[in-house]
Design a protein around this motif. Structure first.
Motif, PDB file in Angstrom:
ATOM      1  N   ASP A 148       0.840  -1.200   0.000  1.00  0.00           N
ATOM      2  CA  ASP A 148       0.000   0.000   0.000  1.00  0.00           C
ATOM      3  C   ASP A 148       0.870   1.242   0.000  1.00  0.00           C
ATOM      4  OD1 ASP A 148       0.938  -0.503   2.570  1.00  0.00           O
ATOM      5  OD2 ASP A 148      -0.795   0.390   3.549  1.00  0.00           O
ATOM      6  N   HIS A 149       0.237   2.391  -0.256  1.00  0.00           N
ATOM      7  CA  HIS A 149       0.939   3.668  -0.283  1.00  0.00           C
ATOM      8  C   HIS A 149       0.581   4.429   0.990  1.00  0.00           C
ATOM      9  CE1 HIS A 149       1.971   7.625  -2.623  1.00  0.00           C
ATOM     10  NE2 HIS A 149       2.705   7.446  -1.551  1.00  0.00           N
ATOM     11  N   VAL A 150       1.504   4.428   1.944  1.00  0.00           N
ATOM     12  CA  VAL A 150       1.301   5.096   3.230  1.00  0.00           C
ATOM     13  C   VAL A 150       1.865   6.514   3.135  1.00  0.00           C
ATOM     14  CG1 VAL A 150       1.714   4.989   5.716  1.00  0.00           C
ATOM     15  CG2 VAL A 150       1.548   2.880   4.385  1.00  0.00           C
ATOM     16  N   ILE A 151       1.096   7.498   3.624  1.00  0.00           N
ATOM     17  CA  ILE A 151       1.557   8.884   3.608  1.00  0.00           C
ATOM     18  C   ILE A 151       1.431   9.494   4.993  1.00  0.00           C
ATOM     19  CG2 ILE A 151       1.019   9.276   1.178  1.00  0.00           C
ATOM     20  CD1 ILE A 151      -1.591  10.631   2.123  1.00  0.00           C
ATOM     21  N   ALA A 152       2.124  10.600   5.202  1.00  0.00           N
ATOM     22  CA  ALA A 152       2.065  11.294   6.481  1.00  0.00           C
ATOM     23  C   ALA A 152       0.737  12.003   6.650  1.00  0.00           C
ATOM     24  CB  ALA A 152       3.209  12.295   6.574  1.00  0.00           C
ATOM     25  N   LEU A 153       0.293  12.131   7.881  1.00  0.00           N
ATOM     26  CA  LEU A 153      -0.914  12.899   8.212  1.00  0.00           C
ATOM     27  C   LEU A 153      -0.537  13.998   9.187  1.00  0.00           C
ATOM     28  CD1 LEU A 153      -3.490   9.999   8.735  1.00  0.00           C
ATOM     29  CD2 LEU A 153      -3.153  11.396   6.678  1.00  0.00           C
ATOM     30  N   PRO A 154      -1.174  15.195   9.069  1.00  0.00           N
ATOM     31  CA  PRO A 154      -2.160  15.573   8.047  1.00  0.00           C
ATOM     32  C   PRO A 154      -1.501  15.778   6.688  1.00  0.00           C
ATOM     33  CG  PRO A 154      -1.617  17.467   9.402  1.00  0.00           C
ATOM     34  CD  PRO A 154      -0.905  16.297  10.021  1.00  0.00           C
ATOM     35  N   ASN A 155      -2.337  15.831   5.641  1.00  0.00           N
ATOM     36  CA  ASN A 155      -1.829  16.013   4.297  1.00  0.00           C
ATOM     37  C   ASN A 155      -2.909  16.651   3.431  1.00  0.00           C
ATOM     38  OD1 ASN A 155      -0.039  15.683   2.034  1.00  0.00           O
ATOM     39  ND2 ASN A 155       0.780  13.861   3.059  1.00  0.00           N
ATOM     40  N   GLU A 156      -2.518  17.063   2.234  1.00  0.00           N
ATOM     41  CA  GLU A 156      -3.475  17.678   1.315  1.00  0.00           C
ATOM     42  C   GLU A 156      -4.511  16.641   0.880  1.00  0.00           C
ATOM     43  OE1 GLU A 156      -3.639  20.868   0.380  1.00  0.00           O
ATOM     44  OE2 GLU A 156      -1.989  21.258   1.775  1.00  0.00           O
ATOM     45  N   PRO A 157      -5.788  17.028   0.789  1.00  0.00           N
ATOM     46  CA  PRO A 157      -6.830  16.075   0.380  1.00  0.00           C
ATOM     47  C   PRO A 157      -6.500  15.345  -0.917  1.00  0.00           C
ATOM     48  CG  PRO A 157      -7.833  18.095   1.184  1.00  0.00           C
ATOM     49  CD  PRO A 157      -6.353  18.347   1.135  1.00  0.00           C
TER      50      PRO A 157
END
Length: 373
Positions: A148-157
């Motif tokens: 999966d593609h995990v990203i940092a939060l918060p982030n742009e919608p």
């Protein structure tokens, strides 16, 4: 028959908590279940015999790390991850998706996959959905997680939605590429803290023939209340008859709160990482053993805990850390893992008795005490 199934045994009448029995090719796992993290084919400082004695029934390994060192081909040639590690119970392997997040500065993402700069020797490594499955099939785990593609939060919608949609496409590629009938594939629901994106992702993943479903991308810095809301927004759209796994979580209260919302499985480095840093989890809260107040404390960590650490005094364990003795981190790692197993076992007992709400309230008082003025 699917490689992994869950049989629901009891559901709490006042919460979404449920008790079940996970059946895998290497044995059964009572749920709710906590999986100790054995990233490098070992739970740090703890032998497989000790893991069994403290009550663990399933452990976790990592595709990225084992693929780099010692290499999945070597592990396959030596009989697979079970034989290589000496652990003959169920194993779940993470896909490497979290490393896309944690090694972000060394990673380039395309639709094809992720290109890493190895944290060991700097060489370029490509991890695609197909390669992630190839590695996990070589390892021979009971459960293989999709990439999966995990990203940092918060982030742009737009960034969150893009990563969520890519996670769906990658999950389908993993499923299409998989070939082992004795290995289950679990999908991972992404979507940040957006309830609508979580719903969309859960519904899309549920259309596919996955044996289980995970909630990913949480415990990356968001407030606990936001994490709980996200779990609540996701669970209703996951198949009730399949296991639900909250990845990388968490604190004792996080586990108890997530169980109340319908989660079956957990993993986290917290019990061992904190154990190595002289913090013990107990039934009355956490305890920082380096504190001077424990210097002459003759009591065990917990009177009723069966672990080897609790055969010693708090003063002795503190001494081990102050003296830099390796036994200190080992004992506290074992104690904390024992505590986590006791916690999920107690949760299961209360679910079966229909008293989980009272147990939840009790745990909230321990871990979230009212703040005084």
């Amino acid at each position: 028959m699917p490689a992994v199934t869950i049989q629901l045994i009891a559901e709490d009448p006042n919460t979404q908590a449920r008790a079940g029995l996970l059946t895998t090719p290497h044995g059964e796992v009572p749920t709710p279940a906590f999986m100790p993290v054995g990233t490098q084919a070992t739970v740090k400082g703890v032998t497989v015999d000790q893991l069994k004695q403290l009550g663990a029934s399933m452990i976790l390994g990592n595709t990225y790390h084992l693929g780099l060192r010692p290499g999945h081909e070597l592990i396959r040639s030596l009989g697979g991850l079970h034989r290589f590690s000496g652990w003959d119970g169920p194993i779940l392997t993470d896909s490497g998706g979290f490393q896309i997040f944690s090694l972000a500065q060394l990673t380039k993402i395309t639709e094809h996959g992720a290109t890493f700069q190895s944290h060991i020797d700097g060489r370029a490594i490509e991890l695609t959905p197909e390669h992630s499955i190839d590695i996990q099939e070589s390892l021979g785990s009971d459960v293989a997680m999709v990439l999966d593609h995990v990203i940092a939060l918060p982030n742009e919608p737009a960034v969150i939605e893009d990563a969520m949609e890519r996670s769906i496409r990658w999950a389908k590629r993993c499923l299409e590429h998989a070939s082992r009938e004795d290995q289950a594939r679990f999908a991972i629901v992404q979507g940040g803290l957006d309830p609508e994106l979580r719903r969309q992702c859960a519904q899309e993943m549920s259309k596919e023939d996955f044996e289980g479903f995970a909630i990913g991308g949480l415990s990356v810095g968001e407030p606990p209340a936001e994490m709980y809301k996200t779990i609540e927004a996701t669970i209703p759209y996951l198949p009730k008859a399949k296991p639900r796994y909250l990845m990388g979580v968490g604190t004792p209260i996080d586990l108890v709160e997530a169980i109340a919302r319908g989660v079956d499985m957990f993993d986290c480095v917290m019990p061992t990482r904190n154990g190595r840093n002289a913090l013990a989890f107990t039934a009355t809260g956490s305890m920082k053993l380096r504190n001077a107040k424990f210097r002459e404390d003759a009591r065990p960590l917990e009177e009723d805990c069966p672990c080897p650490a609790c055969r010693h005094s708090r003063a002795y364990i503190r001494h081990l850390f102050v003296a830099g003795e390796m036994l200190g981190p080992i004992l506290l790692s074992i104690h904390n893992l024992t505590f986590y197993q006791r916690l999920v076992r107690e949760a299961r007992t209360h679910i079966q008795a229909g008293t989980y709400s009272a147990f939840l309230d009790q745990q909230r008082q321990i871990w979230n005490p009212p703040q005084s003025d």
